[in-house]
Design a protein around this motif. Structure first.
Motif, PDB file in Angstrom:
ATOM      1  N   ASN A 187      39.716  36.142  43.674  1.00  0.00           N
ATOM      2  CA  ASN A 187      38.463  35.823  44.379  1.00  0.00           C
ATOM      3  C   ASN A 187      37.381  35.205  43.488  1.00  0.00           C
ATOM      4  N   ILE A 188      37.704  34.873  42.260  1.00  0.00           N
ATOM      5  CA  ILE A 188      36.699  34.346  41.335  1.00  0.00           C
ATOM      6  C   ILE A 188      36.202  32.970  41.797  1.00  0.00           C
ATOM      7  N   PRO A 189      34.891  32.780  41.903  1.00  0.00           N
ATOM      8  CA  PRO A 189      34.398  31.422  42.170  1.00  0.00           C
ATOM      9  C   PRO A 189      34.762  30.512  40.990  1.00  0.00           C
ATOM     10  N   LYS A 190      35.280  29.349  41.281  1.00  0.00           N
ATOM     11  CA  LYS A 190      35.791  28.446  40.237  1.00  0.00           C
ATOM     12  C   LYS A 190      34.742  28.116  39.174  1.00  0.00           C
ATOM     13  N   MET A 191      33.462  28.112  39.552  1.00  0.00           N
ATOM     14  CA  MET A 191      32.426  27.760  38.570  1.00  0.00           C
ATOM     15  C   MET A 191      32.421  28.684  37.356  1.00  0.00           C
ATOM     16  N   PHE A 192      32.831  29.939  37.530  1.00  0.00           N
ATOM     17  CA  PHE A 192      32.848  30.878  36.408  1.00  0.00           C
ATOM     18  C   PHE A 192      33.915  30.512  35.375  1.00  0.00           C
ATOM     19  N   LEU A 193      34.930  29.775  35.812  1.00  0.00           N
ATOM     20  CA  LEU A 193      36.027  29.389  34.923  1.00  0.00           C
ATOM     21  C   LEU A 193      35.742  28.091  34.182  1.00  0.00           C
ATOM     22  N   HIS A 194      34.614  27.458  34.499  1.00  0.00           N
ATOM     23  CA  HIS A 194      34.198  26.210  33.862  1.00  0.00           C
ATOM     24  C   HIS A 194      32.809  26.392  33.263  1.00  0.00           C
ATOM     25  N   ARG A 195      32.421  25.506  32.389  1.00  0.00           N
ATOM     26  CA  ARG A 195      31.104  25.618  31.741  1.00  0.00           C
ATOM     27  C   ARG A 195      29.991  25.699  32.774  1.00  0.00           C
ATOM     28  N   HIS A 196      29.147  26.673  32.601  1.00  0.00           N
ATOM     29  CA  HIS A 196      27.958  26.843  33.430  1.00  0.00           C
ATOM     30  C   HIS A 196      26.946  27.609  32.581  1.00  0.00           C
ATOM     31  N   ASN A 197      25.726  27.687  33.045  1.00  0.00           N
ATOM     32  CA  ASN A 197      24.746  28.454  32.279  1.00  0.00           C
ATOM     33  C   ASN A 197      23.913  29.334  33.193  1.00  0.00           C
ATOM     34  N   ASN A 207      17.614  44.813  36.084  1.00  0.00           N
ATOM     35  CA  ASN A 207      18.732  44.272  36.863  1.00  0.00           C
ATOM     36  C   ASN A 207      18.214  43.974  38.266  1.00  0.00           C
ATOM     37  N   TYR A 208      18.228  42.712  38.645  1.00  0.00           N
ATOM     38  CA  TYR A 208      17.704  42.339  39.958  1.00  0.00           C
ATOM     39  C   TYR A 208      18.804  41.919  40.929  1.00  0.00           C
ATOM     40  N   LYS A 209      20.020  41.674  40.410  1.00  0.00           N
ATOM     41  CA  LYS A 209      21.096  41.194  41.284  1.00  0.00           C
ATOM     42  C   LYS A 209      22.429  41.382  40.563  1.00  0.00           C
ATOM     43  N   SER A 210      23.490  41.633  41.322  1.00  0.00           N
ATOM     44  CA  SER A 210      24.838  41.747  40.766  1.00  0.00           C
ATOM     45  C   SER A 210      25.818  40.993  41.650  1.00  0.00           C
ATOM     46  N   THR A 211      26.857  40.489  41.021  1.00  0.00           N
ATOM     47  CA  THR A 211      27.906  39.811  41.786  1.00  0.00           C
ATOM     48  C   THR A 211      28.835  40.857  42.396  1.00  0.00           C
ATOM     49  N   PRO A 212      29.682  40.434  43.316  1.00  0.00           N
ATOM     50  CA  PRO A 212      30.782  41.308  43.736  1.00  0.00           C
ATOM     51  C   PRO A 212      31.716  41.511  42.533  1.00  0.00           C
ATOM     52  N   ILE A 213      32.690  42.362  42.679  1.00  0.00           N
ATOM     53  CA  ILE A 213      33.710  42.526  41.637  1.00  0.00           C
ATOM     54  C   ILE A 213      34.684  41.361  41.773  1.00  0.00           C
ATOM     55  N   VAL A 238      16.790  29.876  33.556  1.00  0.00           N
ATOM     56  CA  VAL A 238      15.690  30.144  32.632  1.00  0.00           C
ATOM     57  C   VAL A 238      15.228  31.584  32.852  1.00  0.00           C
ATOM     58  N   GLY A 239      15.100  32.348  31.783  1.00  0.00           N
ATOM     59  CA  GLY A 239      14.593  33.712  31.868  1.00  0.00           C
ATOM     60  C   GLY A 239      15.574  34.745  32.390  1.00  0.00           C
ATOM     61  N   VAL A 240      16.852  34.372  32.550  1.00  0.00           N
ATOM     62  CA  VAL A 240      17.842  35.291  33.118  1.00  0.00           C
ATOM     63  C   VAL A 240      18.969  35.542  32.120  1.00  0.00           C
ATOM     64  N   TYR A 241      19.259  36.825  31.910  1.00  0.00           N
ATOM     65  CA  TYR A 241      20.407  37.243  31.111  1.00  0.00           C
ATOM     66  C   TYR A 241      21.517  37.666  32.064  1.00  0.00           C
ATOM     67  N   GLY A 242      22.750  37.342  31.717  1.00  0.00           N
ATOM     68  CA  GLY A 242      23.909  37.802  32.472  1.00  0.00           C
ATOM     69  C   GLY A 242      24.649  38.853  31.651  1.00  0.00           C
ATOM     70  N   LYS A 243      24.873  40.009  32.244  1.00  0.00           N
ATOM     71  CA  LYS A 243      25.618  41.091  31.590  1.00  0.00           C
ATOM     72  C   LYS A 243      26.996  41.141  32.240  1.00  0.00           C
ATOM     73  N   ILE A 244      28.019  40.748  31.486  1.00  0.00           N
ATOM     74  CA  ILE A 244      29.384  40.686  31.998  1.00  0.00           C
ATOM     75  C   ILE A 244      30.047  42.031  31.726  1.00  0.00           C
ATOM     76  N   VAL A 286      29.210  40.610  37.145  1.00  0.00           N
ATOM     77  CA  VAL A 286      28.079  40.125  36.353  1.00  0.00           C
ATOM     78  C   VAL A 286      26.808  40.708  36.953  1.00  0.00           C
ATOM     79  N   ARG A 287      25.999  41.308  36.089  1.00  0.00           N
ATOM     80  CA  ARG A 287      24.701  41.855  36.491  1.00  0.00           C
ATOM     81  C   ARG A 287      23.627  40.978  35.864  1.00  0.00           C
TER      82      ARG A 287
END
Length: 114
Positions: free
Chosen positions: A21-31, A10-16, A34-40, A92-93
Motif C-alpha cells: 500500500n505504499i504511495p509510490k512517491m515515498f520510493l522516489h526522491r521527495h522532501n 506531532n500534528y499528523k501521521s500516515t497510515p501504516i 518547510v518547518g516540518v520534520y518526518g519521523k520514520i 511517518v509522523r
C-alpha cells in the motif's frame, strides 16, 4: 541524524505502510515541507533510508532502520525509502513547531472531523 526540536509537536501521521500500500512517491526522491520534520518509525521488518545532498545530488547517507527504530528527516531534506523485507511496515509522523500555521490548520481539520 537530525533530532526534532523540543518545541515541535506531532500534528499528523500516515497510515501504516507496507509494500502493498505504499504511495509510490515515498520510493522516489521527495522532501518534507518547510518547518516540518518526518519521523520514520519502522514497526516490523527493515527499511532503508536514503538522504540526498539536494534534489539531483548524490546520496549523502544510507541508514538501515530496523523494527522498533526510527530515522528523522529534517525540513526540506531530499530522501527516499526502500523496503528491505517483504514484511516491513512503517509509519511517518510529522512534526512542526507548536502553534505554527501548519499545526493550527491540522488541528482545525481534526476538530471538524469529530
Amino acid at each position: 541524524m537530525a533530532t526534532i526540536p523540543s518545541d515541535y509537536v506531532n500534528y499528523k501521521s500516515t497510515p501504516i505502510f507496507t509494500p502493498e500500500n505504499i504511495p509510490k512517491m515515498f520510493l522516489h526522491r521527495h522532501n518534507t515541507r518547510v518547518g516540518v520534520y518526518g519521523k520514520i518509525c519502522v514497526l516490523q521488518g527493515q527499511l532503508k533510508f536514503y538522504g540526498f545532498r539536494d534534489r539531483r545530488g548524490e546520496v549523502e547517507q544510507e541508514i538501515i532502520i530496523n523494527a522498533g527504530d526510527i530515522a528523522i528527516s529534517p525540513p526540506q531534506y531530499w530522501h527516499k525509502v526502500e523496503f528491505l523485507t517483504e514484511e516491513t511496515q512503517f509509519q511517518v509522523r510529522f512534526y512542526a513547531q507548536n502553534n505554527s500555521q501548519i499545526v493550527r490548520e491540522n488541528l482545525n481539520e481534526r476538530s471538524s472531523e469529530l
